[in-house]
Design an enzyme around this catalytic site. Structure first.
Site, mmCIF file in Angstrom:
data_model
loop_
_atom_site.group_PDB
_atom_site.id
_atom_site.type_symbol
_atom_site.label_atom_id
_atom_site.label_comp_id
_atom_site.label_asym_id
_atom_site.label_seq_id
_atom_site.Cartn_x
_atom_site.Cartn_y
_atom_site.Cartn_z
ATOM 1 N N GLY A 103 0.786 -1.239 0.000
ATOM 2 C CA GLY A 103 0.000 0.000 0.000
ATOM 3 C C GLY A 103 0.814 1.283 0.000
ATOM 4 O O GLY A 103 0.262 2.368 0.203
ATOM 5 N N LEU A 104 2.116 1.190 -0.236
ATOM 6 C CA LEU A 104 2.931 2.412 -0.218
ATOM 7 C C LEU A 104 3.230 2.938 -1.620
ATOM 8 O O LEU A 104 4.101 3.785 -1.809
ATOM 9 C CB LEU A 104 4.234 2.177 0.579
ATOM 10 C CG LEU A 104 4.011 1.812 2.048
ATOM 11 C CD1 LEU A 104 5.335 1.595 2.771
ATOM 12 C CD2 LEU A 104 3.208 2.912 2.778
ATOM 13 N N GLY A 105 2.521 2.429 -2.607
ATOM 14 C CA GLY A 105 2.596 3.021 -3.952
ATOM 15 C C GLY A 105 3.804 2.600 -4.754
ATOM 16 O O GLY A 105 4.238 3.312 -5.662
ATOM 17 N N SER A 106 4.343 1.418 -4.439
ATOM 18 C CA SER A 106 5.543 0.962 -5.143
ATOM 19 C C SER A 106 5.341 0.929 -6.662
ATOM 20 O O SER A 106 6.167 1.446 -7.427
ATOM 21 C CB SER A 106 5.923 -0.428 -4.607
ATOM 22 O OG SER A 106 6.763 -1.075 -5.481
ATOM 23 N N SER A 107 4.226 0.362 -7.121
ATOM 24 C CA SER A 107 4.075 0.241 -8.582
ATOM 25 C C SER A 107 3.814 1.608 -9.225
ATOM 26 O O SER A 107 4.307 1.876 -10.324
ATOM 27 C CB SER A 107 2.994 -0.770 -8.956
ATOM 28 O OG SER A 107 1.760 -0.324 -8.502
ATOM 29 N N ALA A 109 5.007 4.520 -8.120
ATOM 30 C CA ALA A 109 6.306 5.215 -8.136
ATOM 31 C C ALA A 109 7.181 4.656 -9.258
ATOM 32 O O ALA A 109 7.878 5.405 -9.957
ATOM 33 C CB ALA A 109 6.988 5.068 -6.780
ATOM 34 N N ASP A 149 -2.520 7.756 -6.923
ATOM 35 C CA ASP A 149 -1.161 7.497 -6.405
ATOM 36 C C ASP A 149 -0.109 8.084 -7.343
ATOM 37 O O ASP A 149 0.907 8.628 -6.898
ATOM 38 C CB ASP A 149 -0.903 5.982 -6.293
ATOM 39 C CG ASP A 149 -1.738 5.320 -5.212
ATOM 40 O OD1 ASP A 149 -2.607 6.000 -4.641
ATOM 41 O OD2 ASP A 149 -1.523 4.123 -4.949
HETATM 42 C C1 MEV Z 1 -4.387 2.254 -3.620
HETATM 43 O O1 MEV Z 1 -3.154 2.799 -3.215
HETATM 44 C C2 MEV Z 1 -5.470 3.253 -3.464
HETATM 45 C C3 MEV Z 1 -6.859 2.803 -3.834
HETATM 46 O O2 MEV Z 1 -7.738 3.911 -3.543
HETATM 47 C C4 MEV Z 1 -6.966 2.443 -5.292
HETATM 48 C C5 MEV Z 1 -6.925 3.646 -6.223
HETATM 49 O O3 MEV Z 1 -6.971 4.805 -5.801
HETATM 50 O O4 MEV Z 1 -6.880 3.392 -7.419
HETATM 51 C C6 MEV Z 1 -7.321 1.618 -3.005
#
Ligand code: MEV
Length: 332
Positions: A103-107, A109, A149
């Site tokens: 959930g830290l946005g690796s892909s 980034a 993201d």
């Molecule tokens: C994922 O980092 C964030 C979500 O809201 C998905 C998105 O924004 O596309 C779960």
């Protein structure tokens, strides 16, 4: 020549999941980075090196022919080669200190840094070009994401994102105009999640609970305080006035909505409750179902964090990254 670009990880302060359905979200770039280095080669191949392994495919290969984690890079390489006929081959190397799948946005980034690095072999892309290219690249693996993201990984700082029919993104607040005078403690559940699956699950929840979902979207917008009127007392207002207690309460409130749409679980709830006595507010950040939580912790309580957390969890205190994507070249 080497074209080198790096982009930061991200956290979502408010509005994950709801942003996919058109609600605003508030995101921050943090001080963990991925760096992508691109060079020309004479090999008539596209080669991608990452911690996940190395692939080398003929230059004519489509991104659909490679494993999903390599697709964005091959897609961007194809695009760049298509517009610059005399490229023989390309080597792309990814170095990252962003944990993957939590959930830290690796892909995101990676896509932002890769767009900037690969096209940077010819020219510096503008911010909007980076956003466009990285969005296309990310869609090769995650077609249904909001793209929010990407925005914060490219721009840095703390940013309010409005997503306009899931294609174009615009920031509703200027980057870096807000600060948070407490620690953003990120705790990793060490459970990798599938963002795609969580997003699908929430879509099903929405289909089965249209009215409630729409109410929750309104509540999130109100929480952020960016409903067009810059509602006083929203999170943006709290940040401007340095009211971290109020900001924390809103994070806890946002967590209730995430519980309701069922992206939490016992592990995350245990982590959140373990920090209850010292955190001003704690919530999931990102897709949930694993991944990370963020807790807003004052300086005086920071050293109490490790003793309170379950022993198998990792944590760090994140600093806001104000640079966003950074690009440079080295002549060899
Ligand atoms: C994922 O980092 C964030 C979500 O809201 C998905 C998105 O924004 O596309 C779960």
């Amino acid at each position: 020549m080497k074209s080198i670009a790096s982009a930061p990880a991200k956290i979502i302060l408010f509005g994950e999941h709801f942003v996919v359905h058109g609600t605003n979200a508030l995101l921050a770039a943090i001080d963990k980075r991925v760096t992508v280095t691109s060079t020309f080669t004479e090999n008539k191949t596209i080669k991608v090196n990452s911690e996940l392994g190395t692939i080398e495919v003929p230059i004519s290969s489509s991104h659909e022919e490679v494993e999903s984690e390599f697709r964005p890079f091959v897609y961007l390489a194809n695009k760049m080669i298509a517009s610059n006929q005399n490229v023989n081959g390309l080597e792309i190397t990814i170095n990252s200190d962003i944990p993957v799948g939590v959930g830290l946005g690796s892909s995101s980034a990676c896509c932002v840094a890769a767009a900037s690095s690969i096209f940077g072999l010819f020219k510096k892309l503008s911010d909007s070009e980076i956003l466009k290219m990285s969005r296309e690249a990310e869609k090769t693996i995650f077609p249904d994401l909001s793209g929010a993201d990407l925005y914060v990984c490219a721009a840095g700082g703390i940013i309010g994102c409005e997503v306009d029919n899931t294609i174009s993104l615009h920031s509703s607040t200027p980057s870096v105009s807000y600060e948070i005078s407490a620690n953003l403690v990120i705790v990793n559940s060490m459970i990798q999640h599938s963002t795609k699956r969580s997003v699908e699950k929430v879509r099903r929840f929405k289909e089965n609970n249209e009215k409630r979902f729409s109410e929750l979207c309104d509540l999130v917008t109100k929480l952020i305080g960016d409903d067009g009127t810059r509602a006083r007392g929203g999170a943006l207002d709290n940040m401007k006035n340095n009211d971290i207690a109020a900001l924390g309460l809103k994070m806890t409130e946002n967590q209730k909505y995430l519980e309701e749409i069922q992206v939490s679980n016992d592990t995350l709830r245990d982590m959140i409750s373990s920090l209850k006595e010292i955190s001003l507010g704690t919530k999931i950040t990102g897709a949930g179902d694993g991944g990370c939580i963020i807790a807003l912790v004052e300086d005086k309580n920071l050293d109490k964090v490790p003793a309170l957390l379950p022993k198998d969890k990792e944590y760090f205190s994140a600093k806001i990254d104000t640079k966003g994507v950074v690009w440079s070249t080295i002549e060899e």
